[in-house]
Write a protein that holds these residues in place. Structure first.
Motif, short mmCIF file in Angstrom:
data_model
loop_
_atom_site.label_atom_id
_atom_site.label_comp_id
_atom_site.label_asym_id
_atom_site.label_seq_id
_atom_site.Cartn_x
_atom_site.Cartn_y
_atom_site.Cartn_z
N ALA A 1 38.32 40.91 22.88
CA ALA A 1 37.45 39.56 23.23
C ALA A 1 38.35 38.49 23.36
CB ALA A 1 36.86 39.56 21.81
N THR A 2 39.68 38.69 22.86
CA THR A 2 40.73 37.49 23.22
C THR A 2 40.96 37.40 24.66
OG1 THR A 2 41.67 37.85 21.14
CG2 THR A 2 42.78 36.50 22.80
N GLY B 1 38.45 29.72 25.26
CA GLY B 1 37.82 30.87 25.36
C GLY B 1 38.19 32.12 24.49
N ALA B 2 39.83 32.31 24.43
CA ALA B 2 40.49 33.37 23.93
C ALA B 2 39.95 33.16 22.27
CB ALA B 2 41.62 33.10 24.04
N ILE B 3 40.09 31.85 21.75
CA ILE B 3 40.01 31.82 20.55
C ILE B 3 38.56 31.92 20.06
CG2 ILE B 3 39.96 30.09 18.56
CD1 ILE B 3 42.42 28.45 19.86
N ILE B 4 37.74 31.38 20.45
CA ILE B 4 36.21 31.40 20.48
C ILE B 4 35.77 32.88 20.30
CG2 ILE B 4 33.93 31.10 21.29
CD1 ILE B 4 34.73 28.15 22.21
N ASN B 5 36.14 33.55 21.46
CA ASN B 5 35.64 35.30 21.37
C ASN B 5 36.43 35.93 20.20
OD1 ASN B 5 34.38 34.32 23.72
ND2 ASN B 5 35.04 35.95 24.98
N ARG B 6 37.56 35.55 20.21
CA ARG B 6 38.37 36.49 19.00
C ARG B 6 37.87 36.13 17.72
NH1 ARG B 6 43.04 39.05 18.83
NH2 ARG B 6 43.82 39.53 16.80
#
Length: 262
Positions: free
Chosen positions: A113-114, A233-238
């Motif tokens: 996800a990240t 994007g990386a933070i939100i998805n992770r």
């Protein structure tokens, strides 16, 4: 390790404490409670349409599994060092083995996800339409595969309903979370009419989904800035997969413990 009654009760108490400690929505999730029309000025129509399509995808998933259905045959991949061929074989394993497998799965999905959130975040709004269905699919897949790790079959319609309720649990406020926990406990009752429950849930999910859409819309606004969207994007998805995986592990672990105690 022997799963004594005392050990099972102690582990159940730990999970019940986790349930009671579930916090309320955080700041930008509360912002998501504002009327979504306030976002219309900032969110292009094609993005709103893509978010709306998630509702139909979720309905299809409850009814048939749709394109997001995981296969129980994956169980052999999750337990390569054990003689596991079916979900019935998983049921005979110690819970600590199930926990370890589910934890490893969760770590892999968080990393995926990240990477996905970062890659789609680079293009800002232009790649956001790709990320939205991916994240929903990864959330559903993660919960299904955690279910398989604990010996439950996602091809069963009642199990898919359980999974959607867990998805709903993560995006609900504190009061909603406690109500959903009560519903989840009832789903294992053999007297529950699955077909009637599914139809009722589809209607109820439609209303809840708009809240989920609002929260999602606010979060994704931060991802619409090119390059800077990589970090968001990386933070939100992770974070999304982390929350889903934690809830899935705790609630499926609770079910397995309850079954052994009974």
């Amino acid at each position: 390790m022997t799963e004594s009654k005392e050990w099972l009760e102690q582990e159940l108490a730990t999970i019940q404490k986790w349930e009671k400690d579930q916090s309320d929505l955080w700041f930008w999730e509360r912002l998501g409670r504002l009327p979504f029309k306030l976002l219309d000025k900032f969110t292009p129509a094609f993005i709103q349409n893509k978010i709306g399509e998630m509702l139909d995808e979720t309905g299809n998933y409850i009814q048939t599994g749709g394109r997001y259905l995981s296969s129980a045959s994956k169980v052999t991949e999750y337990y390569p060092d054990k003689k596991i061929e079916t979900l019935e074989d998983v049921n005979q394993l110690p819970i600590v083995d199930m926990d370890k497998t589910a934890e490893n799965l969760s770590k892999n999905r968080k990393n995926l996800a990240t990477a996905q959130g970062a890659s789609t975040g680079v293009g800002g709004i232009f790649t956001l339409a790709i990320d939205i269905p991916f994240l929903l699919g990864l959330q559903l897949k993660t919960l299904q595969d955690i279910a398989i790790c604990y010996g439950y079959d996602p091809s069963d319609q009642k199990e898919r309903l359980y999974i959607v309720k867990v998805l709903q649990f993560v995006s609900s406020d504190y009061v909603g979370k406690q109500a959903i926990l009560t519903t989840l406990d009832k789903l294992d009752n053999p007297e529950v009419d699955t077909k009637r429950l599914v139809m009722s849930e589809l209607q109820g999910w439609r209303e809840v989904f708009f809240t989920f859409r609002d929260q999602f819309g606010w979060k994704k606004l931060f991802q619409m800035i090119p390059i800077a969207g990589l970090v968001f994007g990386a933070i939100i998805n992770r974070s999304a997969i982390k929350d889903i995986a934690e809830a899935g592990r705790m609630l499926y672990r609770k079910r397995r413990i309850m079954e052994r105690l009974n």
